[in-house]
Design a protein around this motif. Structure first.
Motif, short mmCIF file in Angstrom:
data_model
loop_
_atom_site.label_atom_id
_atom_site.label_comp_id
_atom_site.label_asym_id
_atom_site.label_seq_id
_atom_site.Cartn_x
_atom_site.Cartn_y
_atom_site.Cartn_z
N LEU A 129 -1.54 4.63 22.91
CA LEU A 129 -0.90 4.58 24.23
C LEU A 129 -0.68 3.15 24.71
N SER A 130 -1.00 2.18 23.86
CA SER A 130 -0.99 0.79 24.34
C SER A 130 0.40 0.31 24.73
N ASP A 131 1.45 0.94 24.21
CA ASP A 131 2.82 0.56 24.60
C ASP A 131 3.22 1.15 25.95
N HIS A 132 2.39 2.03 26.51
CA HIS A 132 2.85 2.84 27.63
C HIS A 132 2.24 2.42 28.96
N LEU A 133 3.10 2.21 29.94
CA LEU A 133 2.63 1.92 31.29
C LEU A 133 2.84 3.14 32.17
N CYS A 134 1.96 3.28 33.17
CA CYS A 134 2.18 4.28 34.21
C CYS A 134 1.79 3.60 35.51
N ARG A 135 2.70 3.57 36.47
CA ARG A 135 2.42 2.87 37.71
C ARG A 135 1.74 3.78 38.74
N CYS A 136 1.85 5.09 38.56
CA CYS A 136 1.26 6.02 39.54
C CYS A 136 -0.22 6.24 39.28
N GLY A 137 -0.71 5.87 38.11
CA GLY A 137 -2.12 6.08 37.81
C GLY A 137 -2.44 7.48 37.32
N SER A 138 -1.57 8.03 36.49
CA SER A 138 -1.87 9.35 35.95
C SER A 138 -2.66 9.26 34.65
N HIS A 139 -3.14 8.05 34.33
CA HIS A 139 -3.85 7.82 33.05
C HIS A 139 -5.01 8.78 32.83
N THR A 140 -5.82 8.99 33.86
CA THR A 140 -7.01 9.83 33.68
C THR A 140 -6.61 11.23 33.24
N ARG A 141 -5.51 11.72 33.79
CA ARG A 141 -5.06 13.08 33.47
C ARG A 141 -4.47 13.15 32.07
N VAL A 142 -3.80 12.10 31.69
CA VAL A 142 -3.23 12.06 30.33
C VAL A 142 -4.39 12.09 29.32
N LEU A 143 -5.42 11.30 29.58
CA LEU A 143 -6.56 11.27 28.67
C LEU A 143 -7.27 12.62 28.62
N LYS A 144 -7.33 13.29 29.78
CA LYS A 144 -7.92 14.63 29.82
C LYS A 144 -7.09 15.61 29.01
N ALA A 145 -5.77 15.48 29.13
CA ALA A 145 -4.88 16.37 28.37
C ALA A 145 -5.11 16.18 26.88
N ILE A 146 -5.22 14.92 26.46
CA ILE A 146 -5.45 14.65 25.03
C ILE A 146 -6.78 15.26 24.61
N LYS A 147 -7.79 15.04 25.43
CA LYS A 147 -9.12 15.56 25.09
C LYS A 147 -9.08 17.08 24.93
N SER A 148 -8.34 17.74 25.82
CA SER A 148 -8.32 19.20 25.77
C SER A 148 -7.67 19.71 24.49
N LEU A 149 -6.93 18.84 23.81
CA LEU A 149 -6.23 19.26 22.60
C LEU A 149 -6.99 18.93 21.33
N THR A 150 -8.06 18.16 21.46
CA THR A 150 -8.83 17.81 20.27
C THR A 150 -9.74 18.98 19.91
N VAL A 151 -10.20 18.99 18.70
CA VAL A 151 -11.08 20.07 18.26
C VAL A 151 -12.29 20.15 19.17
N GLU A 152 -12.81 18.97 19.48
CA GLU A 152 -13.99 18.89 20.33
C GLU A 152 -13.70 19.43 21.74
N GLY A 153 -12.53 18.99 22.28
CA GLY A 153 -12.15 19.41 23.63
C GLY A 153 -11.90 20.91 23.68
N ALA A 154 -11.22 21.44 22.65
CA ALA A 154 -10.85 22.84 22.65
C ALA A 154 -12.08 23.74 22.52
N SER A 155 -13.19 23.18 21.97
CA SER A 155 -14.36 24.02 21.82
C SER A 155 -15.13 24.15 23.13
N GLY A 156 -14.51 23.77 24.21
CA GLY A 156 -15.09 24.08 25.51
C GLY A 156 -15.66 22.89 26.25
N ASP A 157 -15.77 21.76 25.58
CA ASP A 157 -16.32 20.58 26.24
C ASP A 157 -15.24 19.90 27.07
N ARG A 158 -14.92 20.45 28.21
CA ARG A 158 -13.85 19.87 29.01
C ARG A 158 -14.40 19.39 30.33
#
Ligand code: FES
Ligand code: FES
Lengths: 158, 713
Positions: A129-158
């Protein structure tokens, strides 16, 4: 002007354009795919990212003629049978957009990241994501979305 | 009654019910990613007892939408939210009465479910859509109407997905930038190198060649633009036109150090009491009280910040006979209409301005100016729709910035560590340059492009804003119980850059200064800084947020090499309360790594908890970016922050875990929360930096250079 053949979202297109036009402008103005955005035109912000053969590529500077042999996919083309893809669904569920100007680029970058590494750690996230800027500060949610898609995240650790 | 309601007292001005089972809400506030439409839909659905997905929003449009001024200052929920609540509650009561008459039963026997009104006695029913479909209500909003009791809420305070999220994630949202209409032209402006430069000459042969290749060159004095069918070709044409322009550079921008200028330049100084400036002489600072055990002074400084919208500003315009239509992401279509009509000598009725989505703007950025650019080009090419976009460089160099500021504080403590004297003077340029027309006809001067026309308007001369907690004096008044604080706002003249409203106005800088200074005082007095704050607060809700944030921040030992810090404010001393805690580390390269943030917020009744949490996270991230990275740079020849390399912002890679604690206050009025986090976020970072390194930095931003310089002292 020249004839350029492009393969976008699974469909071939023949386009009449100045071959030095950056890919982004052709996608947006000639193919009507306005999901990818012009944020800087300087390869500095990530708003224009599209998938080129599965890799996230900034489309605002490189000429359309460079992409004739590639498979290009835009944020619109990530939908599966008219439904949001798993990555898009995760962005929706986590509310990973405020104004949404950066969102298409981030969805594309996330899609590329997870196709290469289904379980990215935070360093992998940061570099994808290093090329990507967000001025509104939605970074935390983007990272959460990624986490929810990982094997670890999908196994309920959200 | 809020201003919104006084101006628009009828139900029909706020909502309509369609025969097709849809409910349309008309609000004058625009959704700029702060999820205002989501919160408003929740309120409307709650009061009307209909499913959330029946609610639509009409686009904000002059002549149709309620005139609610500008979407700013976290007022949206207080004004528009309350108006929508009362309008929908009045509508519901009216519909129930109508149903009772139609069904010939007593209203108390009626039950409501998703627009269906059924009588318990007769089992007969009727729907909203049968009763009211496409008909006007023709009734006034009853400000005393009974609204739902918090304990009966079905939707308010529950989990909702933000409206429009699917469209954003799949690339379907149509931003102004994406508008396509048959026959439209793309356009770009060619700006001078800096504000005061004027066009000396243009190589006419270049303009002619462009015209011959099908472009339209528009010139009016020093206003220069080019339009054409192909966007990228227009960008290239604008570059050729820029190279063909020869500018008279004048004196250039003043290059004296801004922090020196802030306190050395001519200025208007006014004392501030209870959040309001007074037209009185400024009381002298004088000596500290004789019973002072300790007196400290400190000066804090912040540079110019830009809004830095991720999407450069854009607008579409079309001139049709007498009429001019403009599609814009301006936050205030009515104020823009007023000033632009004035500036172009048009009837307001002939100017039709429609809001369309743009990128997040965080205040008064280039949105209004680019609408004027588009209008000027469209008027030169009648009948043709013109989509004009600023480049990244236009946006960086020409938007109105948040002013640089200096805050000078002095306080005395008695032997018990209680504050017995407090003085703060804040210095800065104006935050109040939105294109509102004022009695002296200032509106057009606030629209940048009009200054460059042949019949150009002058630069505006800002006057000190006099309302409660606005401009430089927003949050100048400390929230704490200090005896007779001496507070002074100083509107400084002759500063180099164009400024206007940026998120929180002076609130960020003032709270940053107050909260940093409290840390210094507590340390000097040997008192824990959380304890020091609580001692000086008589407001339970303020104390509660500090305690909640402190408890979460200080749980567990601080990991090695890290520092923790906390800060508090109540936005405008009347809106949301926020306490922020930060845990960070300073690397060997002197970069600050943010590890953890805790945000405790009391925003009254919570309507959309996820939306509120998101606002807090976003607010923290933006303020952290200001604190760590941001400063607009310039020299005599113009602004030098012209892209994201020369104006860096916070990135993925330094986003901390953010824990949000929402203190729900059922039944309490909604308090705007959008901006509450910024001030305490900056101060908490400063305090954590001190905790980690022992360094007190008083000038923003805290870059590696600044940290190394402080360590050398
Ligand atoms: S628009 Fe391509 S990186 Fe910014
Ligand atoms: S959501 Fe607005 S820029 Fe990212």
């Amino acid at each position: 002007m020249a004839k350029i053949t492009l393969r976008v979202n699974g469909e071939p297109h023949e386009i009449d354009t100045d071959p030095s036009t950056p890919l982004l402008f052709v996608l947006r103005n000639q193919l009507g795919l306005t999901g990818a955005k012009l944020g800087c035109g300087l390869e500095q912000c990530g708003a224009c990212a599209v998938l080129v053969d599965g890799v996230s590529v900034l489309s605002c500077v490189r000429a359309v003629s460079e992409f004739e042999d590639n498979d290009i996919r835009t944020v619109e083309g990530l939908m599966e049978n008219g439904q949001p893809s798993a990555v898009q669904k995760a962005f929706i569920d986590e509310g990973a957009a405020q104004c949404g100007y950066c969102t298409a680029g981030l969805v594309v970058a996330t899609t590329a990241l997870l196709s290469q590494d289904p379980n990215p750690d935070s360093t992998a996230n940061d570099s994808a994501l290093s090329d990507h800027l967000c001025r509104c500060g939605s970074h935390t949610r983007v990272l959460k979305a990624i986490k929810s898609l990982t094997v670890e995240g999908a196994s309920g650790d959200r | 009654m809020t201003a919104s309601l006084t101006k628009q007292p009828n139900v029909d001005q706020w909502l309509s019910i369609g025969a097709d089972g849809r409910v349309t809400i008309r609000s004058g506030k625009v959704d700029i990613g702060q999820r205002i439409s989501t919160a408003m839909a929740v309120i409307a659905a709650e009061e009307l007892d209909v499913a959330l997905d029946r609610i639509d929003f009409a686009p904000v449009e002059t002549g149709v939408s309620p005139d609610e001024g500008v979407t700013s200052g976290s007022n949206s929920m207080q004004d528009s939210g309350q108006a929508v609540r009362l309008a929908t509650a009045t509508a519901r009561r009216h519909l129930v009465e109508k149903a009772a008459a139609a069904l010939e039963v007593d209203p108390s026997t009626l039950e409501l479910a998703d627009g269906l009104i059924r009588s318990r006695d007769t089992n007969r029913s009727v729907t909203y859509w049968d009763l009211q479909g496409d008909q006007p209500f023709d009734i006034a909003i009853d400000p005393e109407v009974s609204v739902k009791a918090p304990e009966t809420y079905q939707l308010v305070g529950g989990q909702t997905t933000a409206r429009g999220m699917t469209e954003l994630a799949t690339g379907k949202t149509e931003f102004v930038h994406d508008m396509t209409v048959p026959g439209m032209l793309h356009a770009r402006v060619v700006r001078p190198p800096h504000y005061h430069a004027r066009l000396k000459e243009l190589d006419e042969s270049v303009a002619q060649r462009l015209e011959q290749s099908g472009f339209r060159v528009v010139r009016d004095g020093s206003f220069l633009a080019v339009a054409g069918a192909d966007e990228y070709a227009v960008i290239k044409a604008a570059e050729r036109l820029a190279a063909a322009a020869n500018w008279n550079m004048g004196k250039g921008l003043p290059t004296r150090d801004i922090y020196e200028s802030l306190t050395a330049n001519e200025r208007v100084s006014l004392p501030v009491a209870d959040g309001i400036p007074r037209k009185e002489p400024v009381p002298p600072l004088g000596d500290p009280p004789t019973d002072a055990a300790l007196t400290l002074s400190a000066r804090y400084e912040k540079p110019y910040h830009m809004h830095g919208s991720l999407g450069p500003s854009a607008a579409m315009a079309k001139s049709e006979g007498e009429k001019l239509h403009i599609w814009t992401h301006s936050q205030g279509v009515y104020v823009l209409r007023e000033s632009l009509a004035d500036g172009l000598g048009m009837d307001e009725e002939d100017l039709h301005i429609i809001h369309a989505p743009g990128a997040g703007c965080y205040g008064h950025n280039g949105a209004d100016d680019v609408a004027v650019d588009a209008a000027l080009v469209a008027k030169a090419i009648p009948g043709t729709p013109v989509l004009l976009k600023w480049s990244r460089e236009d946006e960086h160099a020409w938007e109105p910035y948040g002013t640089c500021m200096a805050m000078e504080l002095r306080a005395s403590l008695d032997a018990d560590g209680s504050v017995i004297a407090w003085s703060q003077e804040s210095f800065g340029d104006t935050y109040m340059m939105r294109p509102r027309s004022s009695p002296d006809g200032d509106g057009p001067r606030r629209l940048l492009p009009l200054r460059y026309r042949a019949e150009g308007v002058d630069d505006p001369v800002p006057q000190p804003a006099m309302r409660y907690h606005v401009g430089i004096h927003r949050n100048l008044d400390p929230l704490y119980i200090f005896p007779e604080p001496r507070l002074v706002k100083n509107l400084v003249r002759g500063l180099p850059l164009r400024t206007s409203a940026l998120r929180t106005l002076g609130g960020f800088a003032n709270v940053f200064a107050i909260e940093c200074f409290l840390e210094e005082l507590a340390e000097a007095a040997g008192i824990d800084s959380v304890e020091f704050r609580i001692r000086h607060l008589d407001d339970e809700r303020a104390r509660d947020v500090v305690k909640a944030a402190a408890e979460a921040l200080y749980a567990g030992d601080t990991p090695p090499n890290r520092g923790r810090g906390i800060a508090l404010s109540q936005y405008t001393n009347s809106k949301a309360y926020a306490a922020v805690g930060v845990e960070l580390e300073v690397g060997d390269d002197a970069n600050i790594k943010l590890h953890r943030a805790v945000v405790a917020v009391d925003a009254g009744q919570v309507v959309d908890p996820d939306g509120l949490a998101m606002q807090c996270e976003g607010g923290f991230i933006q303020a952290a970016s200001w604190t760590l990275h941001e400063a607009v740079t310039f020299d005599r020849d113009g602004v030098t922050s012209r892209d994201w390399d020369s104006y860096p912002i916070l990135r993925f890679g330094n986003i901390p875990e953010i824990e949000t604690i929402l203190m729900d206050r059922p039944g309490n009025p909604f308090l705007g929360a959008g901006e509450a986090i910024a001030g305490p976020a900056g101060a908490a970072i400063a305090s954590a930096l001190h905790n980690a390194t022992g360094l007190r930095l008083r000038r923003l931003p805290f870059t590696p250079d600044a940290i190394r310089a402080a360590a050398m002292e």
